[in-house]
Design a protein around this motif. Sequence first.
Motif, PDB file in Angstrom:
ATOM      1  N   SER A 157       0.766  -1.854   0.388  1.00 28.11           N
ATOM      2  CA  SER A 157       0.042  -0.104  -0.309  1.00 28.11           C
ATOM      3  C   SER A 157       0.917   1.286  -0.110  1.00 28.11           C
ATOM      4  O   SER A 157       1.721   1.781   0.928  1.00 28.11           O
ATOM      5  CB  SER A 157      -0.771   0.009   1.348  1.00 28.11           C
ATOM      6  OG  SER A 157      -2.079   1.206   1.253  1.00 28.11           O
ATOM      7  N   GLN A 158       0.797   1.475  -1.074  1.00 27.26           N
ATOM      8  CA  GLN A 158       1.569   2.966  -1.482  1.00 27.26           C
ATOM      9  C   GLN A 158       1.512   4.162  -1.767  1.00 27.26           C
ATOM     10  O   GLN A 158       1.450   4.797  -2.691  1.00 27.26           O
ATOM     11  CB  GLN A 158       3.425   2.385  -2.391  1.00 27.26           C
ATOM     12  CG  GLN A 158       4.570   3.421  -1.976  1.00 27.26           C
ATOM     13  CD  GLN A 158       5.365   3.435  -0.511  1.00 27.26           C
ATOM     14  OE1 GLN A 158       4.554   2.464   0.189  1.00 27.26           O
ATOM     15  NE2 GLN A 158       5.701   4.476   0.327  1.00 27.26           N
ATOM     16  N   SER A 165       4.850   0.107  -7.096  1.00 26.23           N
ATOM     17  CA  SER A 165       6.428  -0.806  -6.960  1.00 26.23           C
ATOM     18  C   SER A 165       6.017  -2.385  -5.804  1.00 26.23           C
ATOM     19  O   SER A 165       7.363  -2.260  -6.299  1.00 26.23           O
ATOM     20  CB  SER A 165       5.684   0.380  -4.915  1.00 26.23           C
ATOM     21  OG  SER A 165       6.735  -0.576  -3.462  1.00 26.23           O
TER      22      SER A 165
ATOM     23  N   ALA C 134       6.721   4.574   4.473  1.00 25.09           N
ATOM     24  CA  ALA C 134       8.142   4.363   3.354  1.00 25.09           C
ATOM     25  C   ALA C 134       8.202   5.839   3.327  1.00 25.09           C
ATOM     26  O   ALA C 134       9.049   6.216   2.577  1.00 25.09           O
ATOM     27  CB  ALA C 134       7.616   3.115   2.510  1.00 25.09           C
ATOM     28  N   CYS C 147      10.374   3.112  -2.923  1.00 23.68           N
ATOM     29  CA  CYS C 147       9.373   3.147  -1.821  1.00 23.68           C
ATOM     30  C   CYS C 147       8.337   1.938  -2.195  1.00 23.68           C
ATOM     31  O   CYS C 147       7.718   1.878  -2.255  1.00 23.68           O
ATOM     32  CB  CYS C 147       8.953   4.247  -1.844  1.00 23.68           C
ATOM     33  SG  CYS C 147       9.527   5.257  -0.369  1.00 23.68           S
ATOM     34  N   GLN C 148       8.124   1.135  -0.485  1.00 31.04           N
ATOM     35  CA  GLN C 148       7.207   0.373  -0.571  1.00 31.04           C
ATOM     36  C   GLN C 148       7.104  -0.052   0.845  1.00 31.04           C
ATOM     37  O   GLN C 148       7.184  -0.465   1.807  1.00 31.04           O
ATOM     38  CB  GLN C 148       8.265  -1.200  -0.605  1.00 31.04           C
ATOM     39  CG  GLN C 148       7.056  -2.653  -0.846  1.00 31.04           C
ATOM     40  CD  GLN C 148       6.921  -3.838  -1.996  1.00 31.04           C
ATOM     41  OE1 GLN C 148       7.398  -4.942  -1.330  1.00 31.04           O
ATOM     42  NE2 GLN C 148       7.258  -2.957  -3.152  1.00 31.04           N
ATOM     43  N   THR C 149       5.576   0.394   1.276  1.00 26.45           N
ATOM     44  CA  THR C 149       4.957   0.100   2.695  1.00 26.45           C
ATOM     45  C   THR C 149       4.857  -1.641   2.084  1.00 26.45           C
ATOM     46  O   THR C 149       3.125  -1.713   1.538  1.00 26.45           O
ATOM     47  CB  THR C 149       4.140   0.574   2.342  1.00 26.45           C
ATOM     48  OG1 THR C 149       4.648   2.147   3.185  1.00 26.45           O
ATOM     49  CG2 THR C 149       3.050   0.710   4.239  1.00 26.45           C
TER      50      THR C 149
END
Lengths: 356, 84, 393
Positions: A157-158, A165, C134, C147-149
């Motif tokens: 979840s970005q 991503s 992130a 960037c990775q959450t």
Amino acid sequence: MTRLLVKGIGVAGAFGTGVESFQNALAEGRVTVGSIDVATGEGVQTVPAYRADTAGLEEFVPKRALRRVDHYSKLALLGSYLALKDAEMLGADLGRIGLVIASGYGATATTYAFLDSLISGGDNCASPTHFANSVHNAAAANVAITLGIRGPSLTVSQFDMSVPSALVSARQWLAEGRVDAVLFGAIDEVSELVAYLQHRRCGPRHAVSMVPFDAGSESSIIGEGAAFLVLTRDEGGPAYCGIDSVATGNIFGGELSLPDDALLLLGADGRSELARRYLDAVPAGGKAACYTPLYGCMPAAAAFDLAAAALALKSGRAFASPAGPSLFAPGKGDVSRICSLRLAGPSEYATVVMSC
Amino acid sequence: MDTKEKLKQILVKDLNLEEVTPEEISDSAPLFGEGLGLDSLDAVELVVIVQKHFGVEIKDMEEGRKAFQSVDSLAAYIEARTAA
Amino acid sequence: MTTWPVAITGLGCICAAGGTVPECLDSLYAGRRAPAHPTRFVSSHPTPFPVFEVRDYREPPELLRTSALAVQAAREAFADAGFSPEELRGLRVGVCVGTTVGSALNDEGFCRAHRAGEEPDLFPMERILNSNPAAVIARAFKCSGPCQTVVNACASGTDAVGLAASWIRGGICDVTIAGGADELGRITYHGFISLMITDDSPCKPFDRDRKGLNLGEGAGMLVLESEQVRVRRGARARSFVMGYGSACDAYHLTAPQPDGVGLRQAVAEALSCCAVAADQVSFVNAHGTGTPDNDRVESRVLAELFPGVPYHSTKGYTGHTLGAAGGIEAVFTVACLERGLIPASAGFENADPELAGEPLRSNREVAGGFALSQSLAFGGSNSVLLFGKGDAA
């Protein structure tokens, strides 16, 4: 970099369910925009929205098995079944398959429903079922359980960058041989919360159609849906297209590097704050297209871009942009390479280069 | 409406029991496993349902397990705690 | 599958056990823990449940606490690795962070006001949209890479570290800051209570009388680095990520598969990456939440796959920090492996006759070169990291 192949596509959105409906919408350049009613301080307001129907799921899963599955997870299930069917993998051994799901906002309706149970029932009446379904990876869990996928599972979840991503990691799984295929998908749903936020941001006069190339106006319309792809390493065989490279991150100063021989597929979606960045990214004389008016403004739309690009590459012909000014409205033209571009905030970017 | 009937309606609605009507639920049939086919997540949801609709608290699952045998047993459990 | 090791050059951690890695280790080795009733929020639930809050820490108002904690741990980790902000800017730095609440549009006050027919201030929602963990780290340290959450529930932090190692191996980044972060709030507190898996006394992982977990909060971050950059800098590897495995039970939304099928697969995969045998593993940092189900499955798998190998749960010191847990426990595993000393499993007193083994009752010195950290999550995700000893200090 390991090249990937797109072996199957499963899509559901306002255009309908399945590749054929999507392809028709792309060819016609038209989709009917629906709406959602939302309570506001000034009474109930109608917010335009691209809505997706999950009735098609009954072809694959008995209703009884879905009794605890919310709309968010149903979208994921529908996308998954359609993509696996399209790749002729339904019923195959899914032991060495990985599952990657990207969602900008997660199960917002259930998240709200859980808060509702807490607020209306009191602190000792919070609903555990809503809580369990409100976690972002509930969709991946429901897909894994229903389809029996026992490989690794990842939910990312970005926000706007969720899809590219997640694709970075999906690709690494394949590159390292962790799995032989990845069921890769994106979902976002239109909920009362999302609609209310859109209303506060853009209301009370909402755009009736998206004009993503018009940098001067705000014309975003929220959307929902699922776009799933079955990805494998490039080991030949039939496929829609290949994915040559994925790059994402932040640019702090400096220029975005874009391939000069590819059609740029812009993720511009009517949000005025991003329109200028998109238009500026197109080099002089470059060719660009944008299909977001067919599925709406949502983080998961980036996966619809990839699905649209895959369909264009398979046929070798680009679809005309549904809402382009003369500058970027490419006539239907031959295409062999597409670079999907997504931008967010002042510095975030993502490019996915795909080719025949 | 008696407790059993009310319970059945709530079960069907709140647990979203697709394709089951309140009339089809027998008083003595097991709620979990065979029978209605409920599972551990339904069990904790049932605790909340009983609290919300009947104001009866089920403190832990050991107590819950005894109460959740069937509609009969759950109704008896609720009635014993609301009678006073 | 064969992969090569990736160096860990920096560690950072903030949780109830301490504000820095050395502080946390002191608490662990001294057996100190202080679960208490929540102080940062109120609950009208009739039973109070102890939690492990991070005391004496206030987040800046414009950020979610989750993301502020993440930045705090990242700062310590970068400093520990010897990176100056300027140095980082010249490199491709990726960010991979696990969380559960860090990106959900979940604000109770906003929801309450909206339900009441008001037009609530948008600030809480804007704060969430500005607080993707992130992205916040990337902004704070000007990281240019991906960037990775990761939102894989309670396995998120473990997955983030495993994925970060893969990014380094794939040449996607020079450096990756990876781990997990989560704050404690009313929503998760009442959610876990509703699932009836919280203990109203301090948690007792693997104990006969365990009743459930205690929630916690915090962040744990690790700096992973390519050999090229590390050798050029002359930086010491504190440890290596030797392997990562992840597999799904495909069984139930909230219950683990009773035989631990997914966990076994994840362990096998993690070991196979660098062809390490189970008997080379010197200890295991178990998920050990203290719930009856988790500890039963985990101890069963541990007894079968790692007979005689000591294991412990550090959740007795930190609480279950959800998305942060994998990050925090990776930090602890690396630090304990480096020091050759593992802390007792806090909260464990009485062996459960139904479980095959028992966790460490007291601190123990270990000599071996490998250690495992495992996470089991909602939705049946199982993830395992294998760490190897780094360069001599």
